[in-house]
Design a protein around this motif. Structure first.
Motif, mmCIF file in Angstrom:
data_model
loop_
_atom_site.group_PDB
_atom_site.id
_atom_site.type_symbol
_atom_site.label_atom_id
_atom_site.label_comp_id
_atom_site.label_asym_id
_atom_site.label_seq_id
_atom_site.Cartn_x
_atom_site.Cartn_y
_atom_site.Cartn_z
ATOM 1 N N LYS A 180 86.862 59.306 21.993
ATOM 2 C CA LYS A 180 86.399 57.912 21.973
ATOM 3 C C LYS A 180 85.385 57.648 23.079
ATOM 4 O O LYS A 180 84.395 56.926 22.882
ATOM 5 C CB LYS A 180 87.605 56.977 22.114
ATOM 6 N N LEU A 181 85.609 58.228 24.280
ATOM 7 C CA LEU A 181 84.663 58.040 25.383
ATOM 8 C C LEU A 181 83.304 58.649 25.048
ATOM 9 O O LEU A 181 82.250 58.065 25.342
ATOM 10 C CB LEU A 181 85.225 58.662 26.660
ATOM 11 N N GLU A 182 83.311 59.820 24.430
ATOM 12 C CA GLU A 182 82.039 60.448 24.052
ATOM 13 C C GLU A 182 81.299 59.611 23.022
ATOM 14 O O GLU A 182 80.070 59.474 23.071
ATOM 15 C CB GLU A 182 82.310 61.846 23.507
ATOM 16 N N GLU B 17 76.793 56.005 21.777
ATOM 17 C CA GLU B 17 76.311 54.715 21.268
ATOM 18 C C GLU B 17 75.538 53.968 22.341
ATOM 19 O O GLU B 17 74.515 53.326 22.073
ATOM 20 C CB GLU B 17 77.499 53.885 20.785
ATOM 21 N N ALA B 18 75.992 54.069 23.593
ATOM 22 C CA ALA B 18 75.271 53.411 24.684
ATOM 23 C C ALA B 18 73.895 54.037 24.878
ATOM 24 O O ALA B 18 72.894 53.357 25.155
ATOM 25 C CB ALA B 18 76.091 53.500 25.983
ATOM 26 N N ALA B 19 73.802 55.396 24.738
ATOM 27 C CA ALA B 19 72.503 56.069 24.874
ATOM 28 C C ALA B 19 71.543 55.635 23.776
ATOM 29 O O ALA B 19 70.336 55.402 24.020
ATOM 30 C CB ALA B 19 72.705 57.597 24.843
ATOM 31 N N ARG B 20 72.027 55.529 22.561
ATOM 32 C CA ARG B 20 71.173 55.081 21.457
ATOM 33 C C ARG B 20 70.659 53.670 21.692
ATOM 34 O O ARG B 20 69.502 53.337 21.418
ATOM 35 C CB ARG B 20 71.933 55.172 20.138
ATOM 36 N N VAL C 158 105.365 50.756 24.574
ATOM 37 C CA VAL C 158 104.263 51.407 25.289
ATOM 38 C C VAL C 158 103.605 52.411 24.352
ATOM 39 O O VAL C 158 104.285 53.278 23.796
ATOM 40 C CB VAL C 158 104.766 52.124 26.565
ATOM 41 N N GLN C 159 102.287 52.285 24.182
ATOM 42 C CA GLN C 159 101.553 53.178 23.293
ATOM 43 C C GLN C 159 100.837 54.246 24.126
ATOM 44 O O GLN C 159 100.046 53.925 25.011
ATOM 45 C CB GLN C 159 100.547 52.390 22.459
ATOM 46 N N ILE C 160 101.126 55.501 23.899
ATOM 47 C CA ILE C 160 100.514 56.631 24.606
ATOM 48 C C ILE C 160 99.660 57.408 23.609
ATOM 49 O O ILE C 160 100.163 57.882 22.590
ATOM 50 C CB ILE C 160 101.591 57.544 25.220
ATOM 51 N N GLU C 161 98.360 57.533 23.939
ATOM 52 C CA GLU C 161 97.439 58.225 23.043
ATOM 53 C C GLU C 161 97.218 59.659 23.504
ATOM 54 O O GLU C 161 97.322 59.985 24.694
ATOM 55 C CB GLU C 161 96.112 57.480 22.970
#
Length: 389
Positions: free
Chosen positions: A371-373, A378-381, A360-363
């Motif tokens: 990463k969300l920002e 990128e979506a806004a651009r 199990v990988q926990i970040e």
């Protein structure tokens, strides 16, 4: 009636007219002829002795049935000894060319050299024949009555080396060595060799102990010195075993005797010890019955009343079950493979799970937020670029 006189090479070379040569060359020419012929005779002796060695090796291949028997014999030693003795017999040739009385040398040493050669040749043939006969007798006795052929194989090798030692002493006596002096020299040489070859003598002593106590027999599958294989031969110096991939390994007897030795085939039966993991959520009693039933259903499992299954340990992520079952020694590997396969398939049918490690990988939450920002930016651009078009 006249006889044809063939001049010797030395006379022909010395008869050359050197009157027109430089004085130093004419002076050196007789010495060059003499020592040149000596050198040529030495080269000839080496070539002829090599031919003798080749003939002995050829006879060795003809008298042995296969390459393995030839490699385990003493024909190589006999070929080298024959080469040496052939060169020794022809030594009077360069001696005569060098100015020595080779006829007197032959009269003095010729019979002794011939006798020594005959003794060694007879010894090699007799030793190989006796050793081969003893091994065949041991193999037949083992095949017919199950007799232990390990001691016979060891004795065959020991007899061969004893014959070689006695023949060597006789050969030296034929060459004119006095018996008393020879005994003294051999005693001193034996002491020196004994001190220099302590490890070899330890191997011989260990070989004797192996032959007497016989912790294994030829044909047994053993583990020794970190290796496993089937015993194929035992000599006063080494023990040979064949591994499962058909490699032959030779181990000195001192290592065989000094290290822990496991004989896998000494007993007619062996006990299987197998381990199986199940989940903590599974029914333990049901899993135990499944393992025992699968084991007892196998046709090669012996003494089914003694088949035992129990909980071996409570591990971190599983319940570990243990199976003990008796099988015939030759069937051990096959039954182990069959039970591992059959129990796994039965567990699948009965819904019994076999746990295995999960990763199990926990970040870090901060990395996730970053990463969300980046994705939003990128979506806004991308949206701005579409609206501009």
């Amino acid at each position: 009636m006249t006889t044809l006189q063939i001049p010797s090479p030395e006379r022909l070379l010395l008869a050359l007219d050197t009157s027109t040569w430089p004085a130093w060359a004419a002076t050196l020419w007789p010495g060059v002829v003499k020592w040149g012929l000596v050198l040529a005779s030495v080269i000839l002796i080496l070539a002829l002795s090599s031919v003798v060695k080749g003939i002995v090796l050829f006879l060795g291949h003809r008298f042995t049935k296969n390459q393995e028997d030839f490699e385990n014999s003493s024909w190589d030693l006999a070929a080298s000894a024959s080469r040496f003795l052939a060169a020794l017999i022809m030594v009077p040739l360069p001696l005569g060319l060098a100015g020595y009385d080779w006829r007197a040398l032959i009269d003095t040493y010729g019979p002794g050299v011939f006798g020594a050669t005959a003794v060694l040749v007879v010894a090699v043939v007799a030793a190989n024949s006796i050793a081969k006969s003893l091994r065949k007798f041991g193999a037949k006795a083992h095949a017919h009555s199950g007799a232990d052929d390990t001691l016979i194989a060891f004795s065959a090798s020991l007899v061969k080396y004893i014959i070689f030692a006695v023949a060597f002493v006789f050969a030296l006596s034929q060459l004119g060595f006095p018996a008393a002096s020879l005994a003294a020299v051999l005693g001193a040489a034996g002491l020196a060799i004994g001190l220099a070859l302590q490890d070899t003598l330890k191997s011989v002593a260990a070989g004797v102990m192996l032959a007497i106590f016989r912790p294994f027999r030829i044909g047994d599958y053993v583990g020794v010195a970190g290796l496993e294989g089937t015993i194929t031969n035992i000599t006063p110096f080494t023990t040979s075993l064949r591994q499962i991939d058909n490699k032959i390994v030779s181990i000195t007897n001192d290592k065989v005797w000094g290290d822990p030795l496991i004989n896998f085939t000494a007993e007619p039966q062996r006990r299987l010890d197998l381990f199986f993991d199940i989940s903590y959520n599974d029914d333990i009693d049901h899993a135990l019955r499944v393992v025992q039933d699968v084991a007892n259903e196998h046709p090669l499992v012996l003494n089914r009343d003694t088949t035992w299954v129990g909980v071996h340990a409570l591990a971190e992520s599983s319940v570990q079950l243990r199976l003990r079952a008796w099988v015939a020694t030759p069937d051990f590997i096959q039954v182990r493979a069959d039970l591992n396969k059959n129990i796994k398939q039965t567990f699948d049918r009965e819904g019994i799970s076999i746990p295995y490690p999960h990763q199990v990988q926990i970040e870090d939450p901060r990395i996730v937020k970053l990463k969300l920002e980046q994705l939003k930016a990128e979506a806004a651009r991308t949206a701005d670029a579409r609206s501009g078009n």
